[in-house]
Design a protein around this motif. Structure first.
Motif, PDB file in Angstrom:
ATOM      1  N   ASP A   1      23.861  -2.684 -41.486  1.00  0.00           N
ATOM      2  CA  ASP A   1      25.271  -2.318 -41.555  1.00  0.00           C
ATOM      3  C   ASP A   1      26.187  -3.325 -40.867  1.00  0.00           C
ATOM      4  O   ASP A   1      27.407  -3.276 -41.057  1.00  0.00           O
ATOM      5  N   ASP A   2      25.619  -4.222 -40.074  1.00  0.00           N
ATOM      6  CA  ASP A   2      26.418  -5.256 -39.410  1.00  0.00           C
ATOM      7  C   ASP A   2      26.500  -6.547 -40.227  1.00  0.00           C
ATOM      8  O   ASP A   2      27.035  -7.546 -39.735  1.00  0.00           O
ATOM      9  N   TYR A   3      25.998  -6.519 -41.448  1.00  0.00           N
ATOM     10  CA  TYR A   3      26.001  -7.715 -42.299  1.00  0.00           C
ATOM     11  C   TYR A   3      26.794  -7.404 -43.565  1.00  0.00           C
ATOM     12  O   TYR A   3      26.525  -6.415 -44.262  1.00  0.00           O
ATOM     13  N   ALA A   4      27.769  -8.251 -43.890  1.00  0.00           N
ATOM     14  CA  ALA A   4      28.665  -7.991 -45.016  1.00  0.00           C
ATOM     15  C   ALA A   4      27.995  -8.298 -46.349  1.00  0.00           C
ATOM     16  O   ALA A   4      27.093  -9.131 -46.450  1.00  0.00           O
ATOM     17  N   HIS A   5      28.471  -7.619 -47.380  1.00  0.00           N
ATOM     18  CA  HIS A   5      28.088  -7.944 -48.751  1.00  0.00           C
ATOM     19  C   HIS A   5      28.928  -9.100 -49.273  1.00  0.00           C
ATOM     20  O   HIS A   5      30.016  -9.397 -48.751  1.00  0.00           O
ATOM     21  N   LEU A   6      28.475  -9.714 -50.347  1.00  0.00           N
ATOM     22  CA  LEU A   6      29.315 -10.636 -51.102  1.00  0.00           C
ATOM     23  C   LEU A   6      30.381  -9.831 -51.836  1.00  0.00           C
ATOM     24  O   LEU A   6      30.216  -8.643 -52.122  1.00  0.00           O
ATOM     25  N   ILE A   7      31.473 -10.487 -52.184  1.00  0.00           N
ATOM     26  CA  ILE A   7      32.627  -9.777 -52.716  1.00  0.00           C
ATOM     27  C   ILE A   7      32.348  -9.147 -54.080  1.00  0.00           C
ATOM     28  O   ILE A   7      32.866  -8.070 -54.381  1.00  0.00           O
ATOM     29  N   ASN A   8      31.507  -9.777 -54.910  1.00  0.00           N
ATOM     30  CA  ASN A   8      31.205  -9.197 -56.227  1.00  0.00           C
ATOM     31  C   ASN A   8      29.917  -9.811 -56.772  1.00  0.00           C
ATOM     32  O   ASN A   8      29.318 -10.720 -56.168  1.00  0.00           O
ATOM     33  N   ASP A   9      29.505  -9.310 -57.939  1.00  0.00           N
ATOM     34  CA  ASP A   9      28.259  -9.782 -58.547  1.00  0.00           C
ATOM     35  C   ASP A   9      28.364 -11.242 -58.964  1.00  0.00           C
ATOM     36  O   ASP A   9      27.371 -11.978 -58.917  1.00  0.00           O
ATOM     37  N   ALA A  10      29.545 -11.669 -59.396  1.00  0.00           N
ATOM     38  CA  ALA A  10      29.713 -13.063 -59.820  1.00  0.00           C
ATOM     39  C   ALA A  10      29.432 -14.018 -58.664  1.00  0.00           C
ATOM     40  O   ALA A  10      28.815 -15.081 -58.859  1.00  0.00           O
TER      41      ALA A  10
ATOM     42  N   PRO B   1      18.927  -8.631 -38.215  1.00  0.00           N
ATOM     43  CA  PRO B   1      17.572  -8.303 -38.695  1.00  0.00           C
ATOM     44  C   PRO B   1      17.666  -7.456 -39.966  1.00  0.00           C
ATOM     45  O   PRO B   1      18.535  -6.591 -40.084  1.00  0.00           O
ATOM     46  N   GLN B   2      16.791  -7.763 -40.921  1.00  0.00           N
ATOM     47  CA  GLN B   2      16.783  -7.043 -42.201  1.00  0.00           C
ATOM     48  C   GLN B   2      18.199  -6.979 -42.769  1.00  0.00           C
ATOM     49  O   GLN B   2      18.763  -5.911 -43.027  1.00  0.00           O
ATOM     50  N   ALA B   3      18.774  -8.151 -43.025  1.00  0.00           N
ATOM     51  CA  ALA B   3      20.184  -8.261 -43.383  1.00  0.00           C
ATOM     52  C   ALA B   3      20.560  -7.432 -44.603  1.00  0.00           C
ATOM     53  O   ALA B   3      21.656  -6.872 -44.671  1.00  0.00           O
ATOM     54  N   ALA B   4      19.664  -7.352 -45.576  1.00  0.00           N
ATOM     55  CA  ALA B   4      19.998  -6.627 -46.799  1.00  0.00           C
ATOM     56  C   ALA B   4      20.323  -5.168 -46.533  1.00  0.00           C
ATOM     57  O   ALA B   4      21.096  -4.543 -47.282  1.00  0.00           O
ATOM     58  N   ASP B   5      19.753  -4.599 -45.475  1.00  0.00           N
ATOM     59  CA  ASP B   5      19.968  -3.183 -45.154  1.00  0.00           C
ATOM     60  C   ASP B   5      20.693  -2.996 -43.825  1.00  0.00           C
ATOM     61  O   ASP B   5      20.702  -1.891 -43.279  1.00  0.00           O
TER      62      ASP B   5
ATOM     63  N   GLY C   1      21.091  -9.980 -54.868  1.00  0.00           N
ATOM     64  CA  GLY C   1      22.205  -9.055 -55.019  1.00  0.00           C
ATOM     65  C   GLY C   1      23.347  -9.405 -54.099  1.00  0.00           C
ATOM     66  O   GLY C   1      23.390 -10.471 -53.482  1.00  0.00           O
ATOM     67  N   ARG C   2      24.285  -8.475 -53.983  1.00  0.00           N
ATOM     68  CA  ARG C   2      25.444  -8.712 -53.122  1.00  0.00           C
ATOM     69  C   ARG C   2      25.074  -8.678 -51.647  1.00  0.00           C
ATOM     70  O   ARG C   2      25.796  -9.232 -50.812  1.00  0.00           O
TER      71      ARG C   2
END
Length: 467
Positions: free
Chosen positions: A281-290, A275-279, A319-320
């Motif tokens: 903590d159990d959801y990973a970011h993408l590795i970089n901006d590219a 839920p609310q993946a962008a915020d 975003g990431r």
């Protein structure tokens, strides 16, 4: 730096050639030391991965990288004595009572080029197999995960002397020089584009290469399978590590009569898990901006060509912290259906008949993985017989990767060669065939040696006539 690389390689090459191959006891001790260091340094490794991603749940790194890695070490130590044992094989009837066997000997100095998406597992898992086979090893972690590369180097330097295992850090230029070293075997995990460069560099040294690539791994769901179960298993595998998994389901093929049911279930799964993946903590970011920019371009291209997007946990896809997207009405001319996605976008396609689905799969390049959901054994066998992929999980996703007794690797454009467990031991070993000729056979073979006498000629004609 190139000179330093060559020095490191030469030191390992010299050390390997100075003595007999490591014994089973020595190899098991090396693996045990690696396991102890991993347990002792797990917090530092988890923190390093989190720093590289900007956010990677600690539980995800532990579950998807450290647990399988430590389990691979345990498995190798348990079975290594059996793997190393010379294997007796039958002798051709013409040479009985001679004896034959296969000896598994280490290749020498092995190079391993790791990947950024699972920077611990995909760098150190091949190391486990190479050490089990008795080799010396040079590691090149991905430059896209520099904090993890530094942590791996610190760990390895605590456990092994550099002439046995060495870690090389650096950017793309160092990776290119690394791949050009005259290794006895080179394993690369990454994209097909870089794999072509690796193959080209290795060819100059006739270095044998194992390539672990990827591709568009499909998930095919039969109408008889419960859509709630399929949605949970497919979405969980897809959105672990924000879709940055080489064996994640790339897209889903659904019976058109059940698509709405699957979509509803998939939305519920995503709202439950992230839920609310962008915020979250159990959801990973993408590795970089590219990576974020590329995924946004894939999504915009699909939407411009008529696809529809569903955002079960919000529309934050720039975003990431790229939120999960379910993509409908996809067509083959969209980039999202021509390129490996490697992110949290899940295209959903429909089919009318199973034959239509198989035809669609047959038109695609062979992927690294294939997932089929059906509990009818006859249909499962038929689908397996009419598809090709590196590996398969039936009624789930990704977990064939965790089976130590299954080879892991691609086929065609998704890679070449396989490792893990005994297959990994053999991948990094030379299978040396040995024939022990019997005195009796050596004497009777005289009839086949020049000058050719009538008895020898008759025996040759008899051998030619055998069925």
């Amino acid at each position: 730096m190139t000179f330093e690389l060559e020095q490191r390689f030469q030191a390992q090459h010299t050390a390997f050639g100075q003595g007999a191959a490591a014994s089973c006891q020595q190899r098991r001790a090396a693996l045990a030391a690696l396991g102890r260091a991993l347990r002792a340094q797990q917090d530092a490794l988890v923190a390093a991965v989190n720093a590289d991603f900007g956010r990677r749940p600690a539980a995800e790194t532990q579950l998807l990288e450290l647990v399988p890695l430590l389990d691979a070490i345990r498995h190798a130590r348990k079975h290594l004595h059996r793997w190393m044992r010379p294997r007796r094989v039958a002798v051709n009837g013409l040479f009985r009572p001679g004896r034959a066997r296969v000896l598994y000997q280490p290749l020498g100095v092995v190079g391993i080029i790791g990947a950024w998406n699972y920077p611990i597992l995909l760098t150190l898992s091949p190391l486990v197999d190479a050490l089990a086979a008795g080799n010396h090893v040079m590691l090149k972690p991905s430059e896209l995960a520099p904090a993890t590369a530094a942590a791996i180097r610190a760990l390895i330097e605590q456990v092994f002397p550099p002439e046995q295992v060495a870690v090389i850090e650096g950017g793309a230029d160092i990776a290119a020089a690394f791949g050009a070293l005259p290794f006895d075997h080179l394993l690369f995990t990454g994209s097909a584009r870089i794999a072509r460069q690796v193959l080209h560099a290795a060819a100059d040294n006739l270095t044998p290469v194992t390539l672990e690539l990827g591709g568009k791994s499909p998930a095919l769901v039969h109408a008889s399978f419960p859509m709630q179960e399929a949605a949970d298993r497919i979405c969980t595998a897809k959105f672990w590590n924000a879709g940055q998994t080489c064996v994640a389901p790339d897209h889903v093929l659904l019976p058109e009569t059940h698509a709405a049911e699957f979509l509803e279930a998939a939305g519920a799964v995503l709202r439950l898990r992230w839920p609310q993946a962008a915020d979250n903590d159990d959801y990973a970011h993408l590795i970089n901006d590219a990576a974020a920019i590329r995924l946004r371009e894939l999504l915009d291209d699909a939407l411009a060509l008529g696809a529809r997007a569903l955002y079960p946990v919000g529309e934050d896809c720039r975003g990431r912290a790229f939120a999960p997207v379910l993509l409908l009405d996809c067509t083959v001319d969209m980039r999202v259906m021509r390129e490996e996605i490697f992110g949290p976008i899940l295209p959903i396609l429909t089919y009318r008949t199973p034959e239509d689905a198989l035809a669609l799969l047959a038109a695609q390049p062979h992927p690294l993985a294939f997932y089929y959901f059906d509990r009818d054994r006859a249909r499962v066998d038929r689908v397996l017989a009419n598809t090709a992929s590196g590996g398969v999980t039936i009624n789930d996703c990704m977990f064939h990767l965790a089976q130590h007794n299954l080879p892991f690797g691609g086929v065609g454009p998704s890679g070449m060669g396989a490792y893990h467990g005994e297959d990994g031991f053999r991948r990094f070993s030379h299978a040396r065939g040995v024939l022990l000729q019997s005195r009796w056979v050596a004497w009777t073979m005289g009839v086949f040696k020049p000058p050719y006498r009538p008895l020898g000629r008759r025996l040759v004609q008899w051998l030619l006539s055998r069925r």
